[in-house]
Design a protein around this motif. Structure first.
Motif, mmCIF file in Angstrom:
data_model
loop_
_atom_site.group_PDB
_atom_site.id
_atom_site.type_symbol
_atom_site.label_atom_id
_atom_site.label_comp_id
_atom_site.label_asym_id
_atom_site.label_seq_id
_atom_site.Cartn_x
_atom_site.Cartn_y
_atom_site.Cartn_z
ATOM 1 N N SER A 45 0.743 -1.113 -0.015
ATOM 2 C CA SER A 45 0.014 0.070 -0.234
ATOM 3 C C SER A 45 0.944 1.004 0.132
ATOM 4 C CB SER A 45 -0.828 -0.189 1.269
ATOM 5 O OG SER A 45 -1.588 1.218 1.278
ATOM 6 N N ARG A 48 2.443 1.848 -3.337
ATOM 7 C CA ARG A 48 1.320 2.441 -4.551
ATOM 8 C C ARG A 48 1.081 3.810 -4.086
ATOM 9 N NH1 ARG A 48 -1.326 -2.591 -3.291
ATOM 10 N NH2 ARG A 48 -2.580 -1.789 -2.048
ATOM 11 N N ARG A 49 1.044 4.266 -2.919
ATOM 12 C CA ARG A 49 0.971 5.675 -2.537
ATOM 13 C C ARG A 49 2.146 6.517 -2.904
ATOM 14 N NH1 ARG A 49 0.359 5.955 3.093
ATOM 15 N NH2 ARG A 49 0.294 3.798 3.494
ATOM 16 N N GLN A 53 0.103 5.671 -7.574
ATOM 17 C CA GLN A 53 -0.813 4.683 -8.177
ATOM 18 C C GLN A 53 -2.141 4.868 -7.447
ATOM 19 O OE1 GLN A 53 0.860 0.667 -9.016
ATOM 20 N NE2 GLN A 53 2.804 1.476 -8.742
ATOM 21 N N GLU A 54 -2.195 4.908 -6.246
ATOM 22 C CA GLU A 54 -3.150 4.925 -5.129
ATOM 23 C C GLU A 54 -3.390 6.291 -4.568
ATOM 24 O OE1 GLU A 54 -3.504 2.649 -1.287
ATOM 25 O OE2 GLU A 54 -3.908 1.162 -2.670
ATOM 26 N N HIS A 55 -4.183 7.087 -4.646
ATOM 27 C CA HIS A 55 -4.552 8.302 -4.130
ATOM 28 C C HIS A 55 -5.844 8.758 -4.192
ATOM 29 C CE1 HIS A 55 -4.086 10.856 -7.704
ATOM 30 N NE2 HIS A 55 -3.577 9.844 -8.227
ATOM 31 N N GLU A 56 -6.330 9.111 -2.949
ATOM 32 C CA GLU A 56 -7.682 9.491 -3.094
ATOM 33 C C GLU A 56 -8.265 11.039 -3.495
ATOM 34 O OE1 GLU A 56 -9.398 8.665 0.550
ATOM 35 O OE2 GLU A 56 -9.119 6.562 0.300
#
Length: 661
Positions: A45, A48-49, A53-56
């Protein structure tokens, strides 16, 4: 889990006091000493952050290198924060370094969740409301200032790799510049950072590291072009209780800013390269010699060293390998001569920076009399790539004798100023016209000055010369550290030679007579060429001009052959290349007393075209020497003996009635 130094569970034990040899691999591959799914999920995780690749929420990247800040990046950042607050929008702001396209700063990237990162250029505080409205609220592309996509691109949004400035580049050293946050060690790790160090400490002996660097064909990027692996090998073979490693970041060439930009944009890469080099040659302590004129670079280096120590990547027993190494920053006072190895060592030791005769070479007796290796910033930046990709792949780039890539700082009369990294062997023409975009304002190309003040000015007749160490020497220039100054048709080559000789003469340390006195005499000769002597009372002054020119070539040869250090030996290069390629221009100044570029003011003649002049009187009012006379409404004329060639009359005339010859 927000950083890699945080323990994923009680079974993880890496810290500077209790280093773990699996730390770097665990950070990207998951917990390797235990296989708890919960730990693996935490690490994945975080990966990815950190790679976005992963962010809100939207992520806004702002280029905050020195070039960006000079173009107003700080005010753009403040405007973005104010606009986000006004619209009650939550977004993550990340400061990056320079991506290289300095002509297009301020560059702002927007990445929305699930979409590619899009770059926008020439953003100003006034444009910020439009940018935010279009990208974050309307979810559309702000086409007015679109640069390109960091992804593959589409028919509507070109990939950055497809636009001319980036298309012919081959990025190794600048791979992460302008992409990652240079202040975050976690971001560097997740983008492959410290993998080379991990590989070296776990799997390779020092001799194997040296062999790999030798096989890569890497040559020093500071200007000399000495094989890097050979230098490491010489120091490795020395028996000593202490050895030193120095990173030469004393970038003093006019027009050069490669090292500064790399230090600001990817400092962890330099430190990792230094640790690998120190392991190979057996050094336990290193210095980064950086001029105090680079406060942002020094600030980011200090942060880098501090974080590396906190993560156990600098200090004692690095990654449980029993190898210890630490780094200190030494600020230089900005003396050009301190770019020379022995002068730099003297400066670190607290003495005045002056070159020493060699041998002994620094690898035998360097800093404090101990074996010392000195490489520059770009050289260290290549080391991690060689270890990661392998010497075979690295050496496949470039020419037979010059391997890899070279970073250049494009400046002068060129459209796309900035930092570029090109494979060795590319031609000067490709750099100037394909990557640099050619000459602005429909002017003609005249010359490119490559290799700093000790380099040479190359004309259009040799513009197809490949960029490699040997080819550039053959045409009278040198690779140097990477300054690349382009000149257009309005440039006077006599004036250019005068500028660089003035610089060299002022920066000469004064230790050896050929450099101290010889460059001064050369400058005097060059300064006489555009001097009018019209009003001189001593009639022999004009004869001195011709007498000096007769001896100029011979004087240059003496300086080159007898100066103590490389800086003095290469000092005559600007004049020699000028005489070689622009002899007609020198002769025009000497015999015809003209400067067709209109730069040498004492050789200019200002006349008024009576058929155009309306007698408005503006030029009379602007002339500070009362050199213009004439009645109102009647054509004026210029008294040449009174004219001081300031050009104010030309600038003020609305009818273009004043000719300059």
């Amino acid at each position: 889990m927000n950083t890699f130094i945080e323990k994923c569970c009680s079974e993880c034990w890496h810290s500077p006091e209790t280093p773990c040899d699996l730390f770097v691999r665990c950070s990207t591959e998951g917990a390797l000493c235990h296989h708890h799914k919960e730990c693996e999920d935490k690490i994945k995780s975080l990966n990815r952050r950190l790679t976005y690749q992963e962010h809100e929420v939207p992520v806004i990247f702002i280029g905050m290198g020195t070039c960006g800040l000079a173009s107003g990046a700080q005010k753009v950042e403040e405007a973005i924060k104010a606009e986000l607050e006004k619209l009650n929008i939550t977004a993550q702001i990340e400061a990056t370094g320079c991506i290289g396209f300095c002509a297009k700063e301020v560059i702002v990237d927007i990445k929305l969740p699930g979409l590619d990162r899009i770059s926008y250029c020439e953003i100003t505080p006034k444009l910020v409301p439009k940018l935010i409205q279009k990208t974050l609220i309307d979810k559309e592309i702000f086409r007015e200032k679109l640069l390109g996509s960091h992804g593959k691109g589409t028919s509507e949004i070109p990939s950055l790799n497809d636009i001319p400035f980036f298309r012919s580049q081959h990025k190794i050293v600048l791979e992460h510049c302008g992409v990652i946050n240079p202040a975050s060690i976690d971001t560097y790790i997740v983008y492959g950072g410290f993998k080379a160090l991990d590989k070296v400490l776990r799997l390779m002996k020092p001799e194997e590291v040296i062999k790999e660097v030798l096989a890569s064909g890497l040559r020093g990027r500071g200007g000399g072009g000495f094989p890097t692996g050979k230098k490491w090998e010489l120091a490795f073979k020395q028996k000593s209780d202490k050895k030193y490693l120095i990173c030469n970041a004393d970038e003093g060439d006019p027009g050069a800013f490669m090292d500064r930009s790399v230090l600001e944009s990817d400092p962890f890469r330099i430190v990792e390269g230094m640790i690998v080099a120190a392991y190979a040659m057996g050094a336990t302590f290193g210095y980064i010699y950086c001029r105090a004129e680079y406060p942002l670079a020094i600030s980011r280096l200090q942060n880098t060293i501090e974080q590396c120590r906190r993560y156990g990547l600098l200090g004692d027993n690095i990654l449980n390998s029993s190898f210890s190494f630490d780094i200190k920053i030494k600020k230089g006072a900005g003396a050009f001569v301190c770019g020379e190895e022995t002068a730099l060592i003297g400066s670190i030791e607290g003495r005045r920076g002056m070159p020493k005769p060699r041998p002994p070479y620094p690898t035998d007796a360097g800093l404090y009399g101990k074996p010392t290796v000195i490489n520059n910033v770009e050289t260290f930046a290549n080391v991690t790539a060689i270890i990661n990709m392998g010497s075979e792949k690295f050496s496949s780039i470039g020419t037979a004798t010059s391997k890899g890539t070279k970073v250049f700082a494009l400046s002068g009369n060129i459209k796309n100023t900035g930092l570029v990294e090109v494979p060795m062997g590319i031609t000067l023409e490709d750099v100037v016209f394909d990557i640099g975009g050619g000459i602005p304002n429909n002017k003609q190309f005249k010359a490119v000055q490559i290799g700093g003040p000790s380099g040479g000015c190359l004309p259009e007749s040799v513009i197809t010369t490949p960029v490699d160490y040997e080819s550039l020497k053959q045409v009278g220039a040198m690779m140097g550290s990477g300054g690349f100054v382009v000149m257009d048709e309005d440039t006077c080559m006599v004036d250019v030679a005068k500028y660089f000789l003035t610089f060299i003469q002022q920066e000469s340390c004064g230790k050896c007579v050929p450099c101290r006195e010889g460059t001064k005499r050369m400058l005097e000769i060059i300064e006489r060429i555009p001097t009018s002597y019209k009003n001189t009372k001593i009639k022999t002054d004009q004869l001195q001009r011709f007498k000096g020119i007769v001896h100029l070539q011979r004087l240059a040869d003496v300086i080159r052959d007898t100066s103590l250090c490389g800086l003095g030996q290469s000092a005559p290069n600007p004049v020699l290349s000028g005489l070689r390629y622009f002899k007609d221009e020198y002769e025009e100044h000497l015999f015809e007393r003209k400067c067709h570029s209109g730069v040498c003011k004492e050789l200019l003649t200002f006349t008024i075209d009576n058929s155009v002049c309306t007698g408005c009187g503006v030029c009379i009012r602007k002339c500070s020497s009362d050199a213009i006379v004439g009645e109102k409404g009647q054509a004026h004329y210029i008294v040449d003996d009174k004219c001081i060639r300031c050009g104010m009359c030309v600038d003020s005339c609305r009818f273009e009635a004043i000719n300059v010859n």
